[in-house]
Design a protein around this motif. Structure first.
Motif, PDB file in Angstrom:
ATOM      1  N   ARG A 119       3.548   5.831  -5.671  1.00 30.35           N
ATOM      2  CA  ARG A 119       3.324   5.966  -7.118  1.00 30.35           C
ATOM      3  C   ARG A 119       2.306   7.044  -7.408  1.00 30.35           C
ATOM      4  NH1 ARG A 119       3.706   0.236  -7.086  1.00 30.35           N
ATOM      5  NH2 ARG A 119       1.441   0.052  -6.952  1.00 30.35           N
ATOM      6  N   HIS A 120       1.256   7.098  -6.589  1.00 30.19           N
ATOM      7  CA  HIS A 120       0.216   8.112  -6.805  1.00 30.19           C
ATOM      8  C   HIS A 120       0.781   9.518  -6.610  1.00 30.19           C
ATOM      9  CE1 HIS A 120      -3.843   9.782  -6.863  1.00 30.19           C
ATOM     10  NE2 HIS A 120      -3.508  10.490  -5.799  1.00 30.19           N
ATOM     11  N   SER A 168       0.831  -1.206   0.000  1.00 29.39           N
ATOM     12  CA  SER A 168       0.000   0.000   0.000  1.00 29.39           C
ATOM     13  C   SER A 168       0.864   1.254   0.000  1.00 29.39           C
ATOM     14  CB  SER A 168      -0.936  -0.005   1.208  1.00 29.39           C
ATOM     15  OG  SER A 168      -0.197  -0.021   2.421  1.00 29.39           O
ATOM     16  N   ARG A 177       3.799   1.516  -1.453  1.00 27.22           N
ATOM     17  CA  ARG A 177       4.294   1.683  -2.822  1.00 27.22           C
ATOM     18  C   ARG A 177       3.223   2.296  -3.710  1.00 27.22           C
ATOM     19  NH1 ARG A 177       6.843  -3.184  -1.448  1.00 27.22           N
ATOM     20  NH2 ARG A 177       5.162  -4.439  -2.327  1.00 27.22           N
ATOM     21  N   GLY A 178       1.976   1.846  -3.554  1.00 26.18           N
ATOM     22  CA  GLY A 178       0.887   2.434  -4.339  1.00 26.18           C
ATOM     23  C   GLY A 178       0.694   3.903  -4.021  1.00 26.18           C
TER      24      GLY A 178
END
Length: 257
Positions: free
Chosen positions: A55-56, A49, A51-52
């Motif tokens: 990225r966002h 989560s 990493r997500g």
């Protein structure tokens, strides 16, 4: 000598998200959650989560040259006075400066990583700290959780009011102490949301983007963020995060539609 300078060996930065090193305008270091006590190394699959989230942020800040790294700790545990996660966060800022030079840094942490972000926020390269559902010790703990290191930084805490894992009142109490020494502290409450802030994930992400880009690149804050930073306590420390926050906000340049 900083914690990271003596104890950070073995921590590492995850793969960079965002533009190339030569075009880096700022860096956000994402600090995953952890445990109060554990000598185990984080699993390679842990931190998905985080990493997500990184990225966002990098995607929304690409125009400004925002790079995101997830910090890989040496151990999962804070481990008492060793404060492993905080020392690894300081090491990560040192490594960021080594790689990218004199760029502004935001520490963004979840849970125990939120505590690490707040503790390591005094590093000279850190411009801002974002703590999401931070784990914090009781206010009567000895010694008390420090806040003086946050002077001169912009600080935002976001906490769900139904968080049964990390007490939201403890983050309010810490924010109130920090606000006495630093007016640039705010705290948002996500009503009826739990520890993972999943029910209002989009709003929390939009708030994070607004704060990170505003503190690192000077883009215009959304009105609720401005109000929270300017309001005296307790108003600016119990600011409700409105449902639908971020609608009509162009996160890439700070303008309104």
């Amino acid at each position: 000598m900083g914690l990271g300078a003596t104890q950070g060996r073995g921590a590492r930065l995850g793969r960079a998200q965002g533009p190339t090193r030569m075009t880096a305008g700022g860096v956000v270091l994402v600090l995953p959650g952890g445990r109060e006590t554990s000598e185990r190394a984080p699993s390679p699959l842990a931190g998905g989560s985080a990493r997500g989230f990184g990225r966002h942020l990098a995607r929304q800040g690409r125009q400004q040259g925002l790079i995101a790294h997830v910090v890989r700790y040496r151990t999962l545990g804070w481990n008492g006075e060793r404060a492993v996660l905080a020392s690894d966060a300081e090491w990560a800022v040192d490594e960021t400066v080594r790689r990218y030079g004199d760029v502004p840094v935001c520490l963004a942490g979840f849970g125990m990583g939120g505590r690490a972000a707040l503790r390591a926020g005094g590093h000279p390269a850190v411009y801002s700290v974002l703590a999401l559902a931070p784990w914090l010790p009781a206010e009567d703990a000895e010694p008390p959780e420090p806040v003086k290191q946050l002077a001169g930084r912009r600080v935002m805490i976001v906490h769900g009011t139904k968080d049964h894992r990390n007490d939201p009142e403890l983050s309010f109490q810490l924010a109130a102490r920090a606000k006495k020494a630093n007016r640039d502290v705010c705290r948002f409450e996500v009503h009826a949301d739990g520890h993972g802030l999943r029910q209002y994930r989009d709003e929390v992400r939009a708030l994070a983007v607004d704060f990170v880009l505003g503190t690192l690149f000077g883009t215009r804050f959304a009105r609720p963020v401005l109000d929270a930073l300017k309001a005296p306590p307790p108003l600016g420390l119990r600011m409700p995060l409105a449902s639908g926050f971020g609608t009509g906000v162009t996160a890439r340049n700070g303008s309104r539609r």
